[in-house]
Motif scaffolding. Sequence first.
Motif, PDB file in Angstrom:
ATOM      1  N   ARG A 392    -101.836 -47.278  25.210  1.00 57.51           N
ATOM      2  CA  ARG A 392    -100.520 -48.029  25.750  1.00 57.51           C
ATOM      3  C   ARG A 392     -99.297 -47.263  25.536  1.00 57.51           C
ATOM      4  O   ARG A 392     -99.458 -46.469  24.215  1.00 57.51           O
ATOM      5  CB  ARG A 392    -100.483 -49.372  25.236  1.00 57.51           C
ATOM      6  CG  ARG A 392    -101.500 -50.335  25.531  1.00 57.51           C
ATOM      7  CD  ARG A 392    -101.346 -51.601  24.591  1.00 57.51           C
ATOM      8  NE  ARG A 392    -101.061 -51.515  23.445  1.00 57.51           N
ATOM      9  CZ  ARG A 392    -100.778 -52.395  22.294  1.00 57.51           C
ATOM     10  NH1 ARG A 392    -100.588 -53.501  22.879  1.00 57.51           N
ATOM     11  NH2 ARG A 392    -100.545 -52.007  21.014  1.00 57.51           N
ATOM     12  N   PHE A 393     -98.415 -47.316  26.074  1.00 54.15           N
ATOM     13  CA  PHE A 393     -97.132 -46.571  25.808  1.00 54.15           C
ATOM     14  C   PHE A 393     -96.500 -46.884  24.594  1.00 54.15           C
ATOM     15  O   PHE A 393     -96.081 -45.949  24.017  1.00 54.15           O
ATOM     16  CB  PHE A 393     -95.961 -46.918  27.015  1.00 54.15           C
ATOM     17  CG  PHE A 393     -94.707 -46.048  26.785  1.00 54.15           C
ATOM     18  CD1 PHE A 393     -94.488 -44.763  27.144  1.00 54.15           C
ATOM     19  CD2 PHE A 393     -93.669 -46.834  26.429  1.00 54.15           C
ATOM     20  CE1 PHE A 393     -93.319 -44.310  26.725  1.00 54.15           C
ATOM     21  CE2 PHE A 393     -92.625 -46.227  25.907  1.00 54.15           C
ATOM     22  CZ  PHE A 393     -92.352 -44.885  26.144  1.00 54.15           C
ATOM     23  N   LEU A 396     -97.843 -44.956  21.447  1.00 55.10           N
ATOM     24  CA  LEU A 396     -97.512 -43.671  21.668  1.00 55.10           C
ATOM     25  C   LEU A 396     -96.863 -42.866  20.473  1.00 55.10           C
ATOM     26  O   LEU A 396     -95.885 -43.347  20.045  1.00 55.10           O
ATOM     27  CB  LEU A 396     -96.822 -42.781  22.807  1.00 55.10           C
ATOM     28  CG  LEU A 396     -97.587 -43.211  24.321  1.00 55.10           C
ATOM     29  CD1 LEU A 396     -97.022 -42.323  25.174  1.00 55.10           C
ATOM     30  CD2 LEU A 396     -99.119 -42.417  24.071  1.00 55.10           C
ATOM     31  N   GLY A 401     -95.418 -36.817  25.165  1.00 57.92           N
ATOM     32  CA  GLY A 401     -95.849 -37.836  26.226  1.00 57.92           C
ATOM     33  C   GLY A 401     -95.039 -38.919  26.358  1.00 57.92           C
ATOM     34  O   GLY A 401     -94.536 -39.370  27.599  1.00 57.92           O
ATOM     35  N   ILE A 402     -94.093 -39.352  25.326  1.00 58.73           N
ATOM     36  CA  ILE A 402     -92.881 -40.254  25.678  1.00 58.73           C
ATOM     37  C   ILE A 402     -92.151 -39.490  26.532  1.00 58.73           C
ATOM     38  O   ILE A 402     -91.354 -40.320  27.566  1.00 58.73           O
ATOM     39  CB  ILE A 402     -92.532 -40.608  24.394  1.00 58.73           C
ATOM     40  CG1 ILE A 402     -93.452 -41.215  23.307  1.00 58.73           C
ATOM     41  CG2 ILE A 402     -90.994 -41.529  24.319  1.00 58.73           C
ATOM     42  CD1 ILE A 402     -93.150 -41.544  21.936  1.00 58.73           C
ATOM     43  N   TRP A 405     -93.964 -39.654  30.372  1.00 54.84           N
ATOM     44  CA  TRP A 405     -94.642 -40.561  30.604  1.00 54.84           C
ATOM     45  C   TRP A 405     -94.275 -41.388  31.921  1.00 54.84           C
ATOM     46  O   TRP A 405     -93.100 -41.234  32.132  1.00 54.84           O
ATOM     47  CB  TRP A 405     -94.719 -41.854  29.498  1.00 54.84           C
ATOM     48  CG  TRP A 405     -95.444 -43.198  29.691  1.00 54.84           C
ATOM     49  CD1 TRP A 405     -95.074 -44.195  30.564  1.00 54.84           C
ATOM     50  CD2 TRP A 405     -96.837 -43.559  29.365  1.00 54.84           C
ATOM     51  NE1 TRP A 405     -95.961 -45.176  30.408  1.00 54.84           N
ATOM     52  CE2 TRP A 405     -97.012 -44.803  29.913  1.00 54.84           C
ATOM     53  CE3 TRP A 405     -97.881 -42.944  28.751  1.00 54.84           C
ATOM     54  CZ2 TRP A 405     -98.121 -45.421  29.550  1.00 54.84           C
ATOM     55  CZ3 TRP A 405     -98.940 -43.570  28.498  1.00 54.84           C
ATOM     56  CH2 TRP A 405     -99.176 -44.848  29.019  1.00 54.84           C
ATOM     57  N   PRO A 406     -94.966 -41.614  32.836  1.00 49.38           N
ATOM     58  CA  PRO A 406     -96.680 -42.060  32.967  1.00 49.38           C
ATOM     59  C   PRO A 406     -97.222 -40.857  33.542  1.00 49.38           C
ATOM     60  O   PRO A 406     -98.401 -40.607  33.524  1.00 49.38           O
ATOM     61  CB  PRO A 406     -96.744 -43.147  33.454  1.00 49.38           C
ATOM     62  CG  PRO A 406     -95.851 -43.286  34.630  1.00 49.38           C
ATOM     63  CD  PRO A 406     -94.338 -42.476  33.790  1.00 49.38           C
ATOM     64  N   SER A 407     -96.498 -39.891  34.019  1.00 47.09           N
ATOM     65  CA  SER A 407     -97.179 -38.606  34.794  1.00 47.09           C
ATOM     66  C   SER A 407     -98.081 -37.842  33.767  1.00 47.09           C
ATOM     67  O   SER A 407     -99.144 -37.393  34.072  1.00 47.09           O
ATOM     68  CB  SER A 407     -96.124 -37.924  35.580  1.00 47.09           C
ATOM     69  OG  SER A 407     -95.198 -38.632  36.644  1.00 47.09           O
ATOM     70  N   LYS A 409     -99.371 -38.165  29.634  1.00 49.66           N
ATOM     71  CA  LYS A 409     -99.640 -39.188  28.724  1.00 49.66           C
ATOM     72  C   LYS A 409     -99.457 -38.527  27.589  1.00 49.66           C
ATOM     73  O   LYS A 409     -99.734 -39.181  26.367  1.00 49.66           O
ATOM     74  CB  LYS A 409    -100.645 -40.150  28.791  1.00 49.66           C
ATOM     75  CG  LYS A 409    -100.629 -40.680  30.231  1.00 49.66           C
ATOM     76  CD  LYS A 409    -102.064 -41.651  30.425  1.00 49.66           C
ATOM     77  CE  LYS A 409    -101.913 -42.376  31.564  1.00 49.66           C
ATOM     78  NZ  LYS A 409    -103.066 -43.234  31.876  1.00 49.66           N
ATOM     79  N   GLY A 410     -99.273 -37.245  27.472  1.00 52.86           N
ATOM     80  CA  GLY A 410     -99.095 -36.582  26.131  1.00 52.86           C
ATOM     81  C   GLY A 410    -100.367 -36.543  25.407  1.00 52.86           C
ATOM     82  O   GLY A 410    -101.501 -36.273  25.986  1.00 52.86           O
TER      83      GLY A 410
END
Length: 550
Positions: A392-393, A396, A401-402, A405-407, A409-410
């Motif tokens: 989940r975000f 993270l 990724g942060i 996000w969301p393209s 996700k890190g």
Amino acid sequence: MPERILSSSPVDIDWWRGAVIYQIYPRSFQDTSGDGTGDLKGIAERLPHIASLGVDAVWISPIFKSPMRDFGYDVSDYEDIDPMFGTIEDFKVLVDRAHALGLKVMIDQVLSHSSSDHPWFVESRSSHDNDKADWYVWADAKPDGSPPNNWLSIFGGSAWQWDTGRRQYYLHNFLASQPDFNLHSEAVQDALLETVRFWLDLGVDGFRLDTINFYFHDKALRDNPPLNPDMRNASIAPDVNPYNFQDHQFDKNQPENLEFLKRFRRLLESYPGSAAVGEVGDAQRGLQIVADYTSGNDKVHMCYSFDLLSATPPSVEYLTKVVTDFETTVADGWACWAFSNHDVQRHSTRWSETFGNTPKHLKLLAGVLLSLRGSVCVYQGEELGLPEAELRFEDLQDPYGIEFWPSFKGRDGCRTPMVWSAGEENAGFSSGAPWLPVPDSHLAYAVDRQEKDPDSVLQHYRRFIAFRRQYKPLVKGTIELDGQDGNLFCFRRRHGNETIFCAFNMSGEERTVHIPEDSVETLSDSGFGGRADGHTIIIPPVDAFFGIVG
């Protein structure tokens, strides 16, 4: 029969050539303190598992003192262990235990940049005329106050950060808290090489050199030209990142790096048996850089590019291209191949739409990786067939990724904790809340479950690495592609007058290969089901063949 290879000798200065290196992400390997973060004592405790795989060495991702804004790749003290991982004494114990188990120890060395908390940068930014004023890359603003040029950071935005004290910009190819060293300064080179010597004196056997092609920048600070959209490649940065819009001619890949790498190699050669593998981060000219950096036996020993760490599935066509390009371009250099690491989505998920992520497919991919000419890096959990974790975000930790996000996700999904025991709290990783969650879906892959299953992915890695280790052609030999056909990938590995024929059937149907040799002897201990019948080799679906030809 080909000559058998016994376990590595401590004085074998060529041990790295054809070695299998196991990458440990220390935050996520084993926690012994209960704080939810892995540590050096945990690594030492789990070394028998690594040794049981039959690998030659471990590569430990950064353990230096750091504010951990980029999880250790922002170093604030190159000659100390971060307290979250332990102490120098803990590290010495780890090295001793590894050596007792026949494992070499390689550590991540970050020489392109430091943390902004490092005393060197604190001094450098304090004035224009201090002793370390030119240790980092400083430049004046343009007349309109904008950055000195158009260089971009991999982590997003400009690669230049304004400093109010010096009233100048400093360069950062990654986070703004990771200022780039000015390696055009010999004093900087000297200081960094002394930190390398420090760890060699503590008994390490080598280094993984982070972002090896980022060490130098263009002194004239020329703008990077735009990159033809058809050449954009998301293997280095996600396609939502404008970093891919530039041809990075001037912010990295500079020719001055060759002389520095020669200095680095001379230092390593004063400690016989030490070796290094460089990470080449470039989507357009990676193989040429590998060639430049590893040729001549006077620079870095081996490098890896992102050819097999990309989203492009390793089809027969793509593998043929990668091997052909490497053999043509790199010549006397040496590759270190990898399918997964701490920076990319795990390959069991990355390629699942093409290959599936069944144990049978993962075993076949492992056979391919471990049979190519070069050394190999195996990332922790790869030997279990771990898939990418879905997070989940709010879980993270990765700033990369942060940011996107969301393209994108890190990198946290490939960094979740190892799963040791399905029935224990947090799968045996920690008695406390882990820094990243342990997905319930990973429990089925736990080491204790796969130990009991002779057909598991884990047992296959052990079996095949032991098989590979027996035959010099598979470890140190040349490679010659032989009769690629649709879903059939074939090549020969030669060493002296010994030849092993390798064939991989990537299709869902039985395939046959006809070869003209007088004799073909099936090597039945590879763990694969292919067999020779006269001049015909028969390979079951999603399977492989290994045999001695004469």
